[in-house]
Design a protein around this motif. Structure first.
Motif, short mmCIF file in Angstrom:
data_model
loop_
_atom_site.label_atom_id
_atom_site.label_comp_id
_atom_site.label_asym_id
_atom_site.label_seq_id
_atom_site.Cartn_x
_atom_site.Cartn_y
_atom_site.Cartn_z
N THR A 129 1.56 5.58 5.68
CA THR A 129 2.43 4.73 6.49
C THR A 129 1.79 3.36 6.60
N TRP A 130 2.64 2.30 6.45
CA TRP A 130 2.09 0.96 6.35
C TRP A 130 3.14 -0.08 6.74
N ASN A 131 2.79 -0.93 7.68
CA ASN A 131 3.58 -2.13 7.96
C ASN A 131 3.11 -3.19 6.98
N ILE A 132 3.97 -3.58 6.03
CA ILE A 132 3.53 -4.47 4.94
C ILE A 132 3.83 -5.94 5.23
N ASN A 133 4.27 -6.24 6.46
CA ASN A 133 4.35 -7.62 6.92
C ASN A 133 5.20 -8.50 5.98
N GLY A 134 6.40 -8.03 5.68
CA GLY A 134 7.29 -8.81 4.82
C GLY A 134 7.83 -10.07 5.47
N LEU A 135 7.71 -10.19 6.79
CA LEU A 135 8.20 -11.39 7.46
C LEU A 135 7.28 -12.58 7.25
N ASP A 136 6.07 -12.33 6.81
CA ASP A 136 5.14 -13.42 6.47
C ASP A 136 5.38 -13.80 5.01
N GLN A 137 5.95 -14.97 4.77
CA GLN A 137 6.31 -15.39 3.42
C GLN A 137 5.12 -15.90 2.60
N ARG A 138 4.00 -16.13 3.24
CA ARG A 138 2.85 -16.65 2.52
C ARG A 138 2.28 -15.58 1.57
N ASN A 139 2.12 -15.95 0.33
CA ASN A 139 1.56 -15.05 -0.69
C ASN A 139 2.33 -13.74 -0.77
N ILE A 140 3.63 -13.81 -0.55
CA ILE A 140 4.44 -12.59 -0.47
C ILE A 140 4.43 -11.81 -1.78
N LEU A 141 4.42 -12.49 -2.91
CA LEU A 141 4.43 -11.80 -4.20
C LEU A 141 3.11 -11.07 -4.44
N GLU A 142 2.00 -11.77 -4.25
CA GLU A 142 0.69 -11.15 -4.49
C GLU A 142 0.45 -9.99 -3.54
N ARG A 143 0.86 -10.14 -2.30
CA ARG A 143 0.64 -9.09 -1.32
C ARG A 143 1.52 -7.87 -1.61
N THR A 144 2.78 -8.10 -1.96
CA THR A 144 3.67 -6.98 -2.27
C THR A 144 3.22 -6.25 -3.53
N LYS A 145 2.75 -7.02 -4.51
CA LYS A 145 2.23 -6.40 -5.72
C LYS A 145 1.03 -5.52 -5.41
N ALA A 146 0.17 -5.96 -4.48
CA ALA A 146 -0.99 -5.16 -4.08
C ALA A 146 -0.55 -3.87 -3.39
N VAL A 147 0.51 -3.95 -2.60
CA VAL A 147 1.05 -2.76 -1.95
C VAL A 147 1.51 -1.74 -2.99
N CYS A 148 2.25 -2.22 -3.99
CA CYS A 148 2.73 -1.34 -5.06
C CYS A 148 1.57 -0.72 -5.83
N ASN A 149 0.56 -1.52 -6.14
CA ASN A 149 -0.60 -1.00 -6.87
C ASN A 149 -1.31 0.08 -6.06
N THR A 150 -1.40 -0.12 -4.75
CA THR A 150 -2.04 0.87 -3.89
C THR A 150 -1.24 2.17 -3.88
N ILE A 151 0.07 2.06 -3.76
CA ILE A 151 0.92 3.25 -3.75
C ILE A 151 0.81 4.01 -5.08
N ASN A 152 0.90 3.28 -6.19
CA ASN A 152 0.84 3.94 -7.50
C ASN A 152 -0.54 4.52 -7.79
N SER A 153 -1.57 3.91 -7.22
CA SER A 153 -2.93 4.41 -7.44
C SER A 153 -3.21 5.66 -6.61
N LEU A 154 -2.89 5.61 -5.33
CA LEU A 154 -3.13 6.75 -4.45
C LEU A 154 -2.11 7.86 -4.68
N TYR A 155 -0.90 7.48 -5.04
CA TYR A 155 0.20 8.38 -5.38
C TYR A 155 0.45 9.44 -4.30
N PRO A 156 0.65 9.01 -3.04
CA PRO A 156 0.96 9.98 -1.98
C PRO A 156 2.33 10.60 -2.19
N ASP A 157 2.55 11.73 -1.54
CA ASP A 157 3.83 12.41 -1.68
C ASP A 157 4.95 11.65 -0.96
#
Length: 419
Positions: A129-157
């Motif tokens: 579970t993660w609040n990914i702070n999408g309301l903060d527009q600064r570095n939104i692409l890099e931060r969202t990409k890091a979230v996706c990489n974390t999800i795909n790496s850890l691969y939780p159910d």
């Protein structure tokens, strides 16, 4: 529907001559015929040079040397996104441009799975579970990409996400394509849930509104089944990891700030009432950025019977307590001298009867700075929660004792000679 001729000809020995759309179509056809996941379809198609008929035959008649992941046969179709992406066109175009770059050379990097990445086998049940702070527009692409990489790496159910915006949801849905993505809204910001296709069977979803919210908050409820079986024919070992575990999954982002404590407590009461209404055969998991203080939980009468706070059930480890910590996370422009830290992100679990999942461990994710912007993926740490079968530890101890006994008596060597 007839398969693509180029994939069925006698000279087709790999998928290099196929464009990504053709490979995707073959995966969909294989999945529709066999009832398997797209990842399993990709595995057999790659193995058989993208020849559909050979891949299907191989699926139903596996060699004795293979390890097969048998997952639930019923897989709900993933609907295409219907999100309104008219808001924040600038952010949307930046995120879309990144996804286009991923696929410009015909590769499949945008899927998040990688060309040769195999399906990892992870013991137990894991939830992020993660609040990914999408309301903060600064570095939104890099931060969202890091979230996706974390999800795909850890691969939780299962993944619970808060503060998702339409543009980041579209990006996450594309990058994390091994998951079924479910959103609780389509405008401004909302919560979302990701279900791992290879281990979670989706049943239904429901969005329960909070009648007096002033911040567009609600409760996303998903019914699902968890379970898979590993069959290893080479060693004649049949291991059922969990069987089928009925789940009721709930995520929410309760009203924010101290000034809205009264509304937050009303929302918490509604959530806990919904928990108590669930069938006892379901393991109920509630998680998200709940913005709660311990005094507020006590004020509504505490948690219902049979419900535990996951962090407390893991021994209340201090190093994983404060999920929002301004003294360590500087993503916010905090100007005050006082640096607060709070346990806003929480997971509650109401066990089923009989009990099928039990808390085992908890830890933070998203605690490393990103190389580009030197910020963290979010102003919140994510919580990775691992569950085990209540009797899992005892079973493991029994297996270890059996191994020791076999070594002492020589039974293992005798069995090997007999084989």
């Amino acid at each position: 529907m007839e398969p693509a001729p180029s994939a069925q000809g006698p000279g087709a020995t790999s998928g290099q001559d196929l464009v990504p759309q053709e490979r995707r179509q073959l995966q969909l056809e294989f999945s529709e015929i066999t009832g398997s996941t797209l990842d399993r379809a990709r595995f057999y198609l790659l193995k058989n040079g993208w020849r559909l008929q050979d891949s299907i035959n191989d699926y139903y008649d596996p060699s004795e040397e293979e390890v097969i992941d048998v997952t639930p046969a019923v897989q709900a179709p993933v609907p295409s996104s219907t999100l309104d992406t008219s808001q924040d066109v600038h952010t949307s175009s930046r995120i879309s441009s990144e996804r286009d770059l991923d696929t410009a050379d015909g590769s499949e990097q945008a899927t998040g799975t990688g060309k040769n990445q195999s399906e990892p086998v992870t013991p137990g049940f894991t939830l992020l579970t993660w609040n990914i702070n999408g309301l903060d527009q600064r570095n939104i692409l890099e931060r969202t990409k890091a979230v996706c990489n974390t999800i795909n790496s850890l691969y939780p159910d299962v993944v619970f996400l808060q503060e998702v915006i339409p543009q980041t949801f579209e990006y996450i849905e594309a990058k994390c394509d091994r998951y079924k993505a479910i959103a609780s809204g389509t405008e401004q910001y909302f919560t979302a849930m990701l279900l791992r296709k290879s281990s979670i069977t989706f049943i239904s979803q429901n969005i329960q509104p909070f009648p007096t919210t002033r911040m567009m908050r609600n409760l996303l409820i998903v019914k699902a089944m968890f379970g898979s079986v590993l069959v290893c024919l080479k060693t004649t070992l049949l291991m059922a990891r969990f069987g089928s575990v009925p789940l009721c999954l709930m995520t929410s982002h309760l009203e924010s700030t101290k000034d809205h404590a009264a509304e937050r407590k009303r929302q918490l009461q509604q959530v806990l009432q919904t928990v108590m209404q669930q069938d006892q055969t379901n393991t109920v998991i509630v998680g998200g950025d709940l913005n709660l203080r311990d005094t507020e939980v006590a004020a509504v009468g505490g948690l219902p019977a049979g419900t535990v706070d996951f962090w407390e059930a893991c021994g209340s480890p201090l190093q994983f307590k404060f999920t929002w910590d301004v003294s360590k996370n500087d993503n916010l422009d905090w100007q005050l001298k006082f640096r607060p830290k709070c346990r806003f992100d929480r997971v509650y679990v109401r066990s089923s009867r009989p009990d099928q999942l039990a808390p085992e461990s908890i830890k933070f994710v998203g605690t490393d700075r990103l190389e580009g912007c030197r910020r963290f993926p979010s102003d919140h740490w994510g919580l990775l929660c691992k569950f085990v079968k209540p009797c899992g530890r005892q079973v493991q101890q029994n297996l270890e004792q059996t191994d020791v006994s076999d070594n002492k008596t020589g039974n293992r060597a005798k069995r090997a000679r007999t084989t």
